[in-house]
Scaffold this active site. Structure first.
Site, PDB file in Angstrom:
ATOM      1  CD  GLU A  92      -2.645  -1.490   2.971  1.00 29.87           C
ATOM      2  OE1 GLU A  92      -3.491  -1.669   2.558  1.00 29.87           O
ATOM      3  OE2 GLU A  92      -2.718  -0.315   3.439  1.00 29.87           O
ATOM      4  CB  CYS A 112       5.174  -5.772   9.428  1.00 28.10           C
ATOM      5  SG  CYS A 112       5.942  -4.927  10.741  1.00 28.10           S
ATOM      6  CB  CYS A 116       2.437  -3.348  16.832  1.00 30.05           C
ATOM      7  SG  CYS A 116       4.027  -2.414  16.911  1.00 30.05           S
TER       8      CYS A 116
END
Ligand code: SAH
Length: 344
Positions: A92, A112, A116
């Site tokens: 993106e 990733c 998180c």
């Protein structure tokens, strides 16, 4: 196998084409075609001989990105692009048009690895790093769209999917390419790197001698809360991140921005604002508050407007520089990874 030259510096292109009898200065000419004029077909490089163009086309490729999907936000200022690379990987890229200029948010990894809790990019882990050329291809794709409207990219935020400092060499190649006169000729000061806080790489970046802006995704005022939201905090706790950021500010003279996502009931209480003000007191810092873009998979909610205001006031009254991020693109799920997760 053709050699891809997109993402090479002019000197590297010169070296690659030298065995085919092209003079050294041709490297920069070719670089201008691909980076400034967005030419991906050697046949169109009209300052080279027809024979040279033929040689190049036979031996080299210019791999960029193609658009797979696009979403424009209702505010008409933000648009998000899903861009596809030659191996089928998609990332993106977001364009934000502000009154003061056009800003592009690029991705540095497919997926990733940081894990998180609030972030959609990391839901399915990491697939691979992007190359410097692939990061640049995102930027130049948008720049070409803007050029058609007689405008250009003014600032870059490296805040898309991925952890830029976990892909350090490609990140640096991208940053240096943007700065080259034969590419975008962009000042380092117009580039911002956002990190979850990988301390050794923050120190390394500080030593590069380039004044890019640094944003730290802080999101919590204590190790206890931060470790729950961001696994990286167990390796590099809050206090070590702050020391590295101080050193970065000192070496580059650039003020650090601390990003702080506000999540209902988790980090948005008055005592959290007080604790955040206490740890940032006396530091060369800005705080950017970001009401969380809810990620339904994780059950994290946006605080009420009253609680957002309360937190803001809690920092301001303690003399911390604070802004609330203008929420562009919430309706197009511009938070990291949300478009890609839906489309792939
Ligand atoms: N890995 C880097 C850059 C990518 S994330 C970093 O951690 O900074 C870019 C920013 O978007 C970070 O501040 C990140 O915490 C934030 N972000 C991620 N998911 C979000 C969400 N659901 N709502 C609001 N911000 C989010």
């Amino acid at each position: 196998m053709k050699t891809n030259i997109f993402g090479m510096f002019a000197e590297e292109i010169a070296q690659a084409v030298e065995p085919y009898g092209l003079q050294k200065y041709r490297g920069e000419q070719i670089a201008r075609w691909i980076y400034q004029h967005n030419i991906t077909d050697f046949a169109q490089m009209t300052n080279l001989s027809v024979e040279q163009r033929k040689f190049l086309a036979e031996n080299f490729a210019i791999l960029t990105a193609v658009e797979k999907a696009r979403q424009a936000a209702a505010d008409r200022q933000t648009s998000k692009y899903l861009l596809l690379f030659s191996d089928g990987a998609a990332v993106e890229t977001v364009l934000m048009c502000h009154p003061y200029g056009n800003s592009v948010c690029v991705s540095t990894q497919v997926g990733c690895a940081m894990g998180c809790l609030f972030c959609a990019s990391t839901l399915h882990g990491i697939i691979r790093n992007l190359t410097g050329g692939e990061i640049l291809a995102q930027l130049l794709y948008i720049d070409r769209l803007l050029a058609a409207e007689s405008t250009r990219v003014n600032t870059i935020v490296i805040m898309g999917s991925g952890e830029p400092l976990a892909n350090y060499d490609h990140l640096l190649r991208f940053i240096h390419l943007c700065h080259q006169e034969y590419c975008l000729n962009l000042s380092y000061r117009n580039i911002t790197v956002s990190t979850c806080g990988i301390v050794p790489e923050i120190n390394k970046l500080a030593a590069e001698g380039i004044p890019v802006n640094l944003s730290i995704s802080l999101h919590a005022p204590t190790n206890e809360i931060r470790s729950k939201l961001m696994p990286i905090n167990q390796r590099f706790p809050l206090e070590t991140v702050l020391v590295a950021a101080d050193r970065y500010a000192e070496k580059t003279g650039r003020r650090i921005t601390y990003e702080y996502i506000l999540i209902d009931g988790i980090n948005d209480k008055p005592e959290h604002a007080a604790a955040l003000a206490a740890i940032l007191k006396g530091r060369l810092a800005n705080v950017n508050l970001i009401p969380v873009n809810p990620v339904p998979e994780r059950g994290l909610l946006r605080p009420s407007d009253a609680h957002i205001k309360r937190f803001f006031a809690g920092l301001q009254s303690r003399h911390i520089n604070v802004t609330i991020r203008h929420e562009m693109g919430a309706d197009i799920q511009a938070a990291c990874g949300q478009l890609r997760n839906r489309m792939t």
